[in-house]
Each structure stands twice: as structure tokens, then as C-alpha cells.
Design a protein around this motif. Sequence first.
Motif, PDB file in Angstrom:
ATOM      1  N   LEU A 159     -26.276 -12.258  34.026  1.00 12.58           N
ATOM      2  CA  LEU A 159     -26.097 -10.804  34.178  1.00 12.58           C
ATOM      3  C   LEU A 159     -24.836 -10.339  33.459  1.00 12.58           C
ATOM      4  CD1 LEU A 159     -27.653  -8.515  35.643  1.00 12.58           C
ATOM      5  CD2 LEU A 159     -25.896  -8.606  37.400  1.00 12.58           C
ATOM      6  N   ASP A 160     -23.754 -11.121  33.576  1.00  8.73           N
ATOM      7  CA  ASP A 160     -22.484 -10.740  32.945  1.00  8.73           C
ATOM      8  C   ASP A 160     -22.542 -10.795  31.422  1.00  8.73           C
ATOM      9  OD1 ASP A 160     -21.108 -10.084  35.193  1.00  8.73           O
ATOM     10  OD2 ASP A 160     -19.930 -11.919  35.323  1.00  8.73           O
ATOM     11  N   THR A 161     -23.392 -11.662  30.875  1.00  7.06           N
ATOM     12  CA  THR A 161     -23.423 -11.833  29.418  1.00  7.06           C
ATOM     13  C   THR A 161     -24.671 -11.205  28.794  1.00  7.06           C
ATOM     14  OG1 THR A 161     -24.592 -13.953  29.577  1.00  7.06           O
ATOM     15  CG2 THR A 161     -22.168 -14.023  29.570  1.00  7.06           C
TER      16      THR A 161
ATOM     17  N   SER B 261     -17.820 -14.522  32.036  1.00 11.11           N
ATOM     18  CA  SER B 261     -18.030 -14.436  33.477  1.00 11.11           C
ATOM     19  C   SER B 261     -17.112 -15.434  34.186  1.00 11.11           C
ATOM     20  CB  SER B 261     -19.494 -14.773  33.794  1.00 11.11           C
ATOM     21  OG  SER B 261     -19.734 -14.751  35.177  1.00 11.11           O
ATOM     22  N   ALA B 262     -16.537 -15.025  35.310  1.00 11.83           N
ATOM     23  CA  ALA B 262     -15.731 -15.972  36.090  1.00 11.83           C
ATOM     24  C   ALA B 262     -16.606 -17.124  36.585  1.00 11.83           C
ATOM     25  CB  ALA B 262     -15.064 -15.263  37.266  1.00 11.83           C
ATOM     26  N   ALA B 263     -17.901 -16.849  36.766  1.00  9.55           N
ATOM     27  CA  ALA B 263     -18.828 -17.893  37.220  1.00  9.55           C
ATOM     28  C   ALA B 263     -18.923 -19.039  36.208  1.00  9.55           C
ATOM     29  CB  ALA B 263     -20.204 -17.300  37.479  1.00  9.55           C
TER      30      ALA B 263
ATOM     31  N   ASP C 116      -9.883 -16.942  36.589  1.00 11.38           N
ATOM     32  CA  ASP C 116     -10.191 -15.567  36.181  1.00 11.38           C
ATOM     33  C   ASP C 116     -10.461 -15.460  34.686  1.00 11.38           C
ATOM     34  OD1 ASP C 116     -10.522 -12.796  36.339  1.00 11.38           O
ATOM     35  OD2 ASP C 116      -8.408 -12.423  35.959  1.00 11.38           O
ATOM     36  N   HIS C 117     -11.142 -14.368  34.318  1.00 10.65           N
ATOM     37  CA  HIS C 117     -11.455 -14.129  32.901  1.00 10.65           C
ATOM     38  C   HIS C 117     -10.947 -12.766  32.406  1.00 10.65           C
ATOM     39  CE1 HIS C 117     -15.508 -11.852  33.527  1.00 10.65           C
ATOM     40  NE2 HIS C 117     -14.884 -11.905  34.682  1.00 10.65           N
ATOM     41  N   HIS C 118     -10.057 -12.128  33.171  1.00 10.04           N
ATOM     42  CA  HIS C 118      -9.448 -10.868  32.703  1.00 10.04           C
ATOM     43  C   HIS C 118      -8.103 -11.166  32.024  1.00 10.04           C
ATOM     44  CE1 HIS C 118     -12.193  -9.543  35.951  1.00 10.04           C
ATOM     45  NE2 HIS C 118     -12.342  -8.478  35.190  1.00 10.04           N
ATOM     46  N   ALA C 119      -7.560 -10.148  31.348  1.00  6.47           N
ATOM     47  CA  ALA C 119      -6.254 -10.315  30.708  1.00  6.47           C
ATOM     48  C   ALA C 119      -5.213 -10.682  31.773  1.00  6.47           C
ATOM     49  CB  ALA C 119      -5.857  -9.017  30.007  1.00  6.47           C
TER      50      ALA C 119
ATOM     51  N   VAL D   1     -10.209 -15.174  42.553  1.00  9.58           N
ATOM     52  CA  VAL D   1     -11.172 -15.354  41.476  1.00  9.58           C
ATOM     53  C   VAL D   1     -11.552 -13.988  40.932  1.00  9.58           C
ATOM     54  CG1 VAL D   1     -12.125 -17.513  42.373  1.00  9.58           C
ATOM     55  CG2 VAL D   1     -13.177 -15.358  43.033  1.00  9.58           C
ATOM     56  N   ASP D   2     -11.859 -13.945  39.636  1.00  7.99           N
ATOM     57  CA  ASP D   2     -12.312 -12.717  38.977  1.00  7.99           C
ATOM     58  C   ASP D   2     -11.264 -11.603  39.018  1.00  7.99           C
ATOM     59  OD1 ASP D   2     -14.261 -11.460  37.437  1.00  7.99           O
ATOM     60  OD2 ASP D   2     -15.226 -10.516  39.165  1.00  7.99           O
ATOM     61  N   HIS D   3     -10.030 -11.900  39.296  1.00  8.17           N
ATOM     62  CA  HIS D   3      -8.897 -10.992  39.100  1.00  8.17           C
ATOM     63  C   HIS D   3      -7.629 -11.838  39.176  1.00  8.17           C
ATOM     64  CE1 HIS D   3      -8.945 -11.240  43.453  1.00  8.17           C
ATOM     65  NE2 HIS D   3      -8.131 -10.235  43.683  1.00  8.17           N
TER      66      HIS D   3
ATOM     67  N   ALA E 188     -15.754  -5.976  43.921  1.00  7.44           N
ATOM     68  CA  ALA E 188     -16.777  -6.856  44.494  1.00  7.44           C
ATOM     69  C   ALA E 188     -18.117  -6.743  43.785  1.00  7.44           C
ATOM     70  CB  ALA E 188     -16.930  -6.610  45.997  1.00  7.44           C
ATOM     71  N   ASP E 189     -18.096  -6.956  42.468  1.00  7.83           N
ATOM     72  CA  ASP E 189     -19.370  -7.041  41.770  1.00  7.83           C
ATOM     73  C   ASP E 189     -19.946  -8.440  42.008  1.00  7.83           C
ATOM     74  OD1 ASP E 189     -17.821  -8.682  40.206  1.00  7.83           O
ATOM     75  OD2 ASP E 189     -18.162  -7.609  38.325  1.00  7.83           O
ATOM     76  N   LEU E 190     -21.108  -8.681  41.435  1.00  8.71           N
ATOM     77  CA  LEU E 190     -21.772  -9.963  41.675  1.00  8.71           C
ATOM     78  C   LEU E 190     -20.880 -11.137  41.284  1.00  8.71           C
ATOM     79  CD1 LEU E 190     -24.299 -11.600  42.416  1.00  8.71           C
ATOM     80  CD2 LEU E 190     -25.087 -11.274  40.057  1.00  8.71           C
ATOM     81  N   ASP E 191     -20.188 -11.041  40.160  1.00  8.95           N
ATOM     82  CA  ASP E 191     -19.323 -12.124  39.682  1.00  8.95           C
ATOM     83  C   ASP E 191     -18.246 -12.450  40.719  1.00  8.95           C
ATOM     84  OD1 ASP E 191     -18.376 -14.037  37.875  1.00  8.95           O
ATOM     85  OD2 ASP E 191     -17.062 -12.599  36.852  1.00  8.95           O
ATOM     86  N   SER E 192     -17.607 -11.420  41.246  1.00  8.81           N
ATOM     87  CA  SER E 192     -16.553 -11.642  42.242  1.00  8.81           C
ATOM     88  C   SER E 192     -17.091 -12.333  43.498  1.00  8.81           C
ATOM     89  CB  SER E 192     -15.930 -10.301  42.652  1.00  8.81           C
ATOM     90  OG  SER E 192     -14.800 -10.026  41.849  1.00  8.81           O
TER      91      SER E 192
HETATM   92 MN   LIG Z   1     -15.991 -10.899  36.342  1.00  7.73          MN
END
Ligand SMILES: [Mn+2]
Length: 360
Positions: free
Chosen positions: A181-183, A150-152, A129-132, A108-110, A31-35
Motif C-alpha cells: 500500500l505504501d509503495t 515503508s517502515a514495514a 523509521d523512514h522519515h527525515a 516506529v514510523d516517526h 496512525a496510518d496502516l504503516d504506523s
Molecule cells: Mn510510514
Amino acid sequence: MSNNMMSWLKDLKNNFSNDKQLTIVMGNEAADLDSMASAVTYAWYLYLNDESGNYFPLINIPRADFKLRTEAVYLFKEAGVNIDDLLFTEDIDLDKLKAGSNLKLILVDHNKLASSQTGLETVVVGILDHHADEESYPPAAVTDIRPVGSAATLVSELFLGDQRAAIQKTLGTLLLGTILLDTVNLDPDAGRVTDDDSKAAKEIIEISGLDSKKLFDKLQFEKFNVSSLGSYDLLRKDYKEWQLGSVKLGIGSVLLPIEDWVSKDPDIADECDKYLKERKLDVLLAMNAFTSPEFTRQLVVYIPDESLRTKTVAFLEGSDLGLEKLDVNSSADGCTFYNQKNLGISRKKLQPLLKEHFEG
Ligand SMILES: [Mn+2]
């Protein structure tokens, strides 16, 4: 229909029930900001395109943990979102919803559920999502999994596609702040940003008129601003624990000088004692690290058992940490305070040393 994100969230919260058909949009368990921001904004996007869909964003942590994400506390407030209108894990009974055939999940984000939530895999219908890609979802799920910063960014692209009118202050602040923030403020040298992130951010800046430099600087500041937190929350904000032989060790990473901490909370030893007992620890350490203006490390040791304290303190003082006793003017009896001259020893490096000491 609501065309205002804040009133939509309030209505959702007021009408929530664990007994009706819902599509839950949720971020990952860290649960970071992106999530959090991506879950809320993507659910809003889905609602705008399908008002009858019952889309509910879920913040995938207990409500009490939200305040530890100080950058999210800042950004949601800046955007005008009332935290009371958000749903947290204790508000939603996912297992009950699933058992009643009332649950669809959008991640989202996972793209792989947390181990505590794996029973829910069969009801995953969509992923952004943006993870592998771990390919751990039903083949029919609709997915957009791309390695952007960023998923955003992925949510932003959807709004920029067919809901541009919705990009006003609330939505723009949440999406742009998260991407920045993510970038690391779209800085190519930081190695996080992609062309898609830059393109989405630039378009949102144009439409919303937001000042990206100001927003990024404030977010970066708030991320490390722990002045709102008491000792208990300072200790648990970034915390890890291990069982090392017969010794249970906990180490909190604290972003504040010991001097400031002690003047904020003269009862620091009492708070350490409460924390240690609650988690049944034998040894509680706080590794303080901060930049003011030079990068500095300090260490707090709290061990109530006298013989264990004597042995552990002797080990730490004889180690490569470069410890120098710090005289702190307080009633903090029981805590021992140090400056740590060796700046290269982080928690990741100290833990194996203590493992060898306690298990060896
Ligand atoms: Mn993320």
C-alpha cells in the motif's frame, strides 16, 4: 513463550498493567496502516528475541478512531488479528508509567514525538523509521532511520534476518500488505518504492506464498470503501476546521456520492446538526469526491443560522466552484446539495476563498 502472534497479543492485553516496567512500541499520531502494522510487528520481533522484555505495541489513537482507517480494519482482520487484543491510547497511561520510572519508548514510523507527547523524549530508547531524521531523541537511542518506502520494510528486514520461521500468514499479511500500500504495489512510476522495499516484499512473498496483486487490489479498494461508516464517521474521517473571523468553519472530505449517502442515511441533516453543535461550528461543509466512473465533486452545505446561510450560499453560488443545485429525494431539510462542476477546487483551495469571504 508464545510462538503465535495472535496468542501473544491476547496474553499481552490480559497481562497489561500501568504499574510495571514496560517497553512501549508505538507509531505516529496519524496512525496510518504503516504506523499500526509496524508497531505490532516490531514489538513481536523484539519479543521473539527477548522474551523477558515486556514489549507492548501501542496503537497511537483512541480505539473509536480505528474503524475510520478502513484499510487497516481490513488488513488486521485478514491477518487474523483481533482488534480487542490491541492497546489504544486510552488503555495506557504513558505519563504515569514514566513518573514511576517504568517506561521505555521505541518509536516506529516517526522519529520525533507528537507535540502532546514531547514530555516523553527522555525515555526514547530506540527508533525504526523512514522519515527525515529530526534528531529529536536521546543520543544513546538505537536508531535505524532510512528513507525507504515503508517502515514495514525495516521491520521485514529484521524478520528476514533472524526470525524467518515467524513469517507465516499473520505476520506476512501485515508486513507485505503495508509495504504494497505504501509503495503503490512496488510501482517505480509512483516514486515511492526503493530497492530495499522490493527486496523485502519479494522475500516475504516467496516465504509466505501470499498473492501480492490480490492483496494490493483489495487494500486499495478498502482504503476508499466507506460503506461501513455512518454519517458522523463519514464527516470526521478526513476533517479540518478553522476559525475565520467570527465564523467557525468545518469541512469534511467524503468519498461517497451524495445520492448514496442520503439513501444510506435519510437523517443526514440531523447528523450534520449534531456534528455542528458538538464542535460549536457555524458552518459545516462536506466536499464529496469520488470516481464512478468519472471523477466527480459535490458539495453539502449545512448552516442553521438563516442570515449566515443566505449570505454564504450566495457567495458559494457566485464563486468559481460551478455549483449546480442537486435535487435529492429525502427529508434532509436544512442541507443544501450541489454538484460542483469545477473539479479543480479541492478543500485546500476552497478554504482560502472562504477565509477571505468571512474575514474580509
Ligand atoms: Mn510510514
